[in-house]
Motif scaffolding. Structure first.
Motif, PDB file in Angstrom:
ATOM      1  N   UNK A 126       0.859  -1.191  -0.034  1.00 29.05           N
ATOM      2  CA  UNK A 126       0.091   0.128  -0.008  1.00 29.05           C
ATOM      3  C   UNK A 126       0.848   1.190   0.154  1.00 29.05           C
ATOM      4  N   UNK A 127       2.019   1.238   0.862  1.00 29.47           N
ATOM      5  CA  UNK A 127       2.876   2.434   0.818  1.00 29.47           C
ATOM      6  C   UNK A 127       3.433   2.651  -0.418  1.00 29.47           C
ATOM      7  N   UNK A 135       5.428  -6.538  -9.760  1.00 31.37           N
ATOM      8  CA  UNK A 135       5.318  -5.818  -8.591  1.00 31.37           C
ATOM      9  C   UNK A 135       3.726  -5.939  -8.096  1.00 31.37           C
ATOM     10  N   UNK A 136       3.562  -5.956  -6.789  1.00 29.72           N
ATOM     11  CA  UNK A 136       2.073  -5.860  -6.195  1.00 29.72           C
ATOM     12  C   UNK A 136       1.667  -4.818  -6.326  1.00 29.72           C
ATOM     13  N   UNK A 137       2.274  -3.688  -6.829  1.00 24.97           N
ATOM     14  CA  UNK A 137       1.489  -2.315  -6.591  1.00 24.97           C
ATOM     15  C   UNK A 137       1.119  -2.048  -7.916  1.00 24.97           C
ATOM     16  N   UNK A 138      -0.088  -1.964  -8.242  1.00 21.69           N
ATOM     17  CA  UNK A 138      -0.625  -1.752  -9.680  1.00 21.69           C
ATOM     18  C   UNK A 138      -0.040  -0.254 -10.203  1.00 21.69           C
ATOM     19  N   UNK A 139      -0.013   0.628  -9.324  1.00 29.54           N
ATOM     20  CA  UNK A 139       0.597   1.789  -9.913  1.00 29.54           C
ATOM     21  C   UNK A 139       2.009   1.606 -10.235  1.00 29.54           C
ATOM     22  N   UNK A 140       2.861   1.091  -9.758  1.00 29.66           N
ATOM     23  CA  UNK A 140       4.256   1.127 -10.007  1.00 29.66           C
ATOM     24  C   UNK A 140       4.141   0.164 -11.368  1.00 29.66           C
ATOM     25  N   UNK A 141       3.523  -0.765 -11.685  1.00 30.97           N
ATOM     26  CA  UNK A 141       3.222  -1.735 -12.704  1.00 30.97           C
ATOM     27  C   UNK A 141       2.718  -0.729 -14.053  1.00 30.97           C
TER      28      UNK A 141
END
Ligand SMILES: C[S@@+](CC[C@H](N)C(=O)[O-])C[C@H]1O[C@@H](n2cnc3c(N)ncnc32)[C@H](O)[C@@H]1O
Length: 282
Positions: A12-13, A76-82
């Motif tokens: 989340x962070x 990556x588990x953070x969709x925005x990073x992906x």
């Protein structure tokens, strides 16, 4: 907090930080990522997995190393990073790169898929790091290698400033507490790798000096990376006082002209599958 709740909070962070992560003019993830790729010995045409790819500090140098005949998959588990990293790859015309949402704890690929698995500053965030390493060992081809980076030493001023910030957490907020760290030092990492059926082939330390214009710039950097996990729990009415205390702690790192200079050391470990890796319990 349970292991999986801690993992979700970590992701989340990074989801919140994705748009500014490694994008605020501080030399840190980029040079560390390039060093990791250099140490991994990637060759043109290699098939590479980059777990916890973030904004591509490891992924893009890896794509340079494989060239267009290779393939580099970032997860990556953070969709925005992906999403943002995928956009950057398209903009750069890197047809050998694909980026997807997947869990670095248990990447979803057939055994023996990769010549190299890379993990830049991520394994210590995982709920079950030893189990993840066992999975990476299985994903490697027989001649493959795993290359990870972990923190070796923080600047004393950074540690003091972080502790100054933590002093402003609400009383009911758990403080960051030392736990058994399977990546604490070279000896521990070697043992952790052995448990995963991997043999350490090389272990090296690398230092980076990061420069900040002022304490405000350092705080901006903290919000843009894992430091956000601490800052988000400090009540807004305490932000000014917390920043002032951090500034005092950072005085020791002041350089002429008013900037701040912090040096961080990471350890890069390259490991190869043990001949008996197939018999390692999962
Ligand atoms: C400190 S950043 C490192 C990013 C990149 N490797 C680099 O060197 O800049 C950690 C990254 O791991 C991701 N991450 C954390 N836990 C994860 C998990 N279980 N699966 C996949 N990615 C994860 C975070 O979303 C974040 O992008």
């Amino acid at each position: 907090m349970t292991q999986s709740a801690r993992s979700n909070a970590a992701v989340e962070v990074f989801e919140e930080a994705a748009s500014s992560y490694d994008r605020i003019g501080v030399s840190f993830f980029g040079p560390f990522g390039a060093e990791l790729v250099g140490r991994a010995g990637i060759r043109p045409g290699d098939r590479v997995l980059d777990v916890g790819c973030g904004r591509g500090a490891v992924l893009f140098p890896a794509a340079d190393a494989t060239g267009p005949t290779g393939r580099v998959t970032g997860i990556d588990l953070a969709p925005a990073m992906v999403r943002l990293t995928e956009q950057d790859a398209r903009r750069l015309g890197l047809t050998q790169v694909d980026v997807r949402v997947d869990d670095a704890q248990q990447p979803d690929f057939p055994p023996g898929t990769f010549d190299a698995v890379l993990a830049g500053l991520v394994v210590f965030l995982l709920p079950e790091p030893q189990q993840a390493l066992r999975t990476y060992a299985r994903l490697l081809r027989p001649s493959g290698r795993l290359a990870i980076s972990t923190f070796a030493a923080q600047d004393a001023a950074f540690t003091a400033a972080t502790e100054a910030l933590a002093g402003h957490l609400p009383a009911n907020q758990p403080r960051p507490s030392p736990t058994a760290d399977p990546f604490a030092d070279e000896r521990t990492i070697t043992a952790t790798m052995a448990e995963a059926g991997l043999v350490v082939a090389a272990s090296t330390e690398h230092r980076i000096e990061s420069r900040f214009r002022d304490v405000g710039h350092w705080m901006e950097w903290m919000w843009s990376r894992g430091g956000r996990a601490l800052l988000r729990h400090i009540p807004p009415q305490r932000h000014d006082a917390a920043t002032a205390d951090a500034a005092q702690a950072l005085e020791a790192a002041r350089v002429p002209g008013g900037g701040v200079s912090l040096t961080t050391a990471i350890r890069i470990t390259v490991a190869v599958p043990h001949a008996d890796a197939a018999s390692v319990a999962t």
